[in-house]
Design a protein around this motif. Sequence first.
Motif, PDB file in Angstrom:
ATOM      1  N   SER A  39       0.558  -0.870   0.081  1.00 32.89           N
ATOM      2  CA  SER A  39      -0.085  -0.158   0.568  1.00 32.89           C
ATOM      3  C   SER A  39       0.471   1.478   0.100  1.00 32.89           C
ATOM      4  O   SER A  39      -0.238   2.248  -0.536  1.00 32.89           O
ATOM      5  CB  SER A  39      -0.643  -0.064   1.544  1.00 32.89           C
ATOM      6  OG  SER A  39      -0.497   0.242   1.938  1.00 32.89           O
ATOM      7  N   PRO A  42       3.365   4.102  -4.865  1.00 32.93           N
ATOM      8  CA  PRO A  42       2.570   4.916  -6.009  1.00 32.93           C
ATOM      9  C   PRO A  42       1.245   4.065  -6.536  1.00 32.93           C
ATOM     10  O   PRO A  42       1.473   3.109  -6.964  1.00 32.93           O
ATOM     11  CB  PRO A  42       3.391   4.974  -7.062  1.00 32.93           C
ATOM     12  CG  PRO A  42       4.275   5.137  -6.809  1.00 32.93           C
ATOM     13  CD  PRO A  42       4.389   4.225  -5.345  1.00 32.93           C
ATOM     14  N   PRO A  43       0.260   5.035  -6.703  1.00 33.40           N
ATOM     15  CA  PRO A  43      -1.451   4.039  -7.490  1.00 33.40           C
ATOM     16  C   PRO A  43      -0.947   3.359  -8.867  1.00 33.40           C
ATOM     17  O   PRO A  43      -0.766   4.741  -9.374  1.00 33.40           O
ATOM     18  CB  PRO A  43      -1.937   4.647  -6.669  1.00 33.40           C
ATOM     19  CG  PRO A  43      -2.059   6.506  -6.843  1.00 33.40           C
ATOM     20  CD  PRO A  43      -0.670   5.294  -6.240  1.00 33.40           C
ATOM     21  N   GLU A  46      -5.832   2.100 -13.261  1.00 33.44           N
ATOM     22  CA  GLU A  46      -7.076   0.786 -13.305  1.00 33.44           C
ATOM     23  C   GLU A  46      -6.579  -0.250 -14.336  1.00 33.44           C
ATOM     24  O   GLU A  46      -6.174   0.263 -15.833  1.00 33.44           O
ATOM     25  CB  GLU A  46      -7.867   1.741 -13.744  1.00 33.44           C
ATOM     26  CG  GLU A  46      -9.137   0.604 -13.455  1.00 33.44           C
ATOM     27  CD  GLU A  46      -9.261   0.050 -11.473  1.00 33.44           C
ATOM     28  OE1 GLU A  46      -9.759  -1.248 -11.780  1.00 33.44           O
ATOM     29  OE2 GLU A  46      -9.492   0.743 -10.759  1.00 33.44           O
ATOM     30  N   ASP A  49      -2.367  -3.201 -13.538  1.00 30.41           N
ATOM     31  CA  ASP A  49      -2.229  -5.062 -12.292  1.00 30.41           C
ATOM     32  C   ASP A  49      -2.077  -6.380 -13.019  1.00 30.41           C
ATOM     33  O   ASP A  49      -1.557  -6.740 -13.006  1.00 30.41           O
ATOM     34  CB  ASP A  49      -2.523  -4.301 -11.004  1.00 30.41           C
ATOM     35  CG  ASP A  49      -3.998  -4.423 -11.256  1.00 30.41           C
ATOM     36  OD1 ASP A  49      -4.878  -4.096 -11.534  1.00 30.41           O
ATOM     37  OD2 ASP A  49      -4.004  -5.686 -10.291  1.00 30.41           O
ATOM     38  N   ARG A  99      -4.919  -6.755   0.822  1.00 34.58           N
ATOM     39  CA  ARG A  99      -4.795  -7.276  -0.769  1.00 34.58           C
ATOM     40  C   ARG A  99      -6.391  -7.521  -0.248  1.00 34.58           C
ATOM     41  O   ARG A  99      -6.489  -8.270   0.616  1.00 34.58           O
ATOM     42  CB  ARG A  99      -3.644  -8.307  -0.645  1.00 34.58           C
ATOM     43  CG  ARG A  99      -2.235  -8.254  -0.472  1.00 34.58           C
ATOM     44  CD  ARG A  99      -1.533  -7.122  -1.574  1.00 34.58           C
ATOM     45  NE  ARG A  99      -1.550  -7.290  -2.776  1.00 34.58           N
ATOM     46  CZ  ARG A  99      -0.727  -7.406  -3.106  1.00 34.58           C
ATOM     47  NH1 ARG A  99       0.394  -7.389  -2.521  1.00 34.58           N
ATOM     48  NH2 ARG A  99       0.063  -7.193  -4.639  1.00 34.58           N
TER      49      ARG A  99
END
Length: 140
Positions: A39, A42-43, A46, A49, A99
């Motif tokens: 977490s 950095p994001p 969308e 992943d 997760r």
Amino acid sequence: MAPVSRVFALKPFHRPRLWLGLWLLAVAAVIVLSLVNLSGLPPVPEGSDKVEHFLAYGVLSAAAMQLFATRRGCLIVAALLVALGVCLEFAQGTLTATRMADPRDALANTLGVLAGLATLLTPVHCLLLTLDARLRPARV
């Protein structure tokens, strides 16, 4: 039925333990990275992943195709990698608080394994064996 040692025989490498060890280290890295808290990173955009899942399992699978000498061994290892990907998704949902399990991740893992398995049908499947032979020290 063939003995396990024959099914999972490695190609005739000069350094078989090195290559197998590196592959097992990569498998262990995927397991750890699948279960640790990420977490703080950095994001990611969308859906990106899924690409990471596909690539990770594709590399693991393609590397396994480089290592194992028999097609049966390669197919079993590919099936085990698919099982690993599915089990890790369940583990993310049940064993971690940060997760979550995602069936689409398991699908991306499986597609990556299949892509790696497909390298058996190409000349690339002997690339590591060729590299290992070139790295072999010259005999005097």
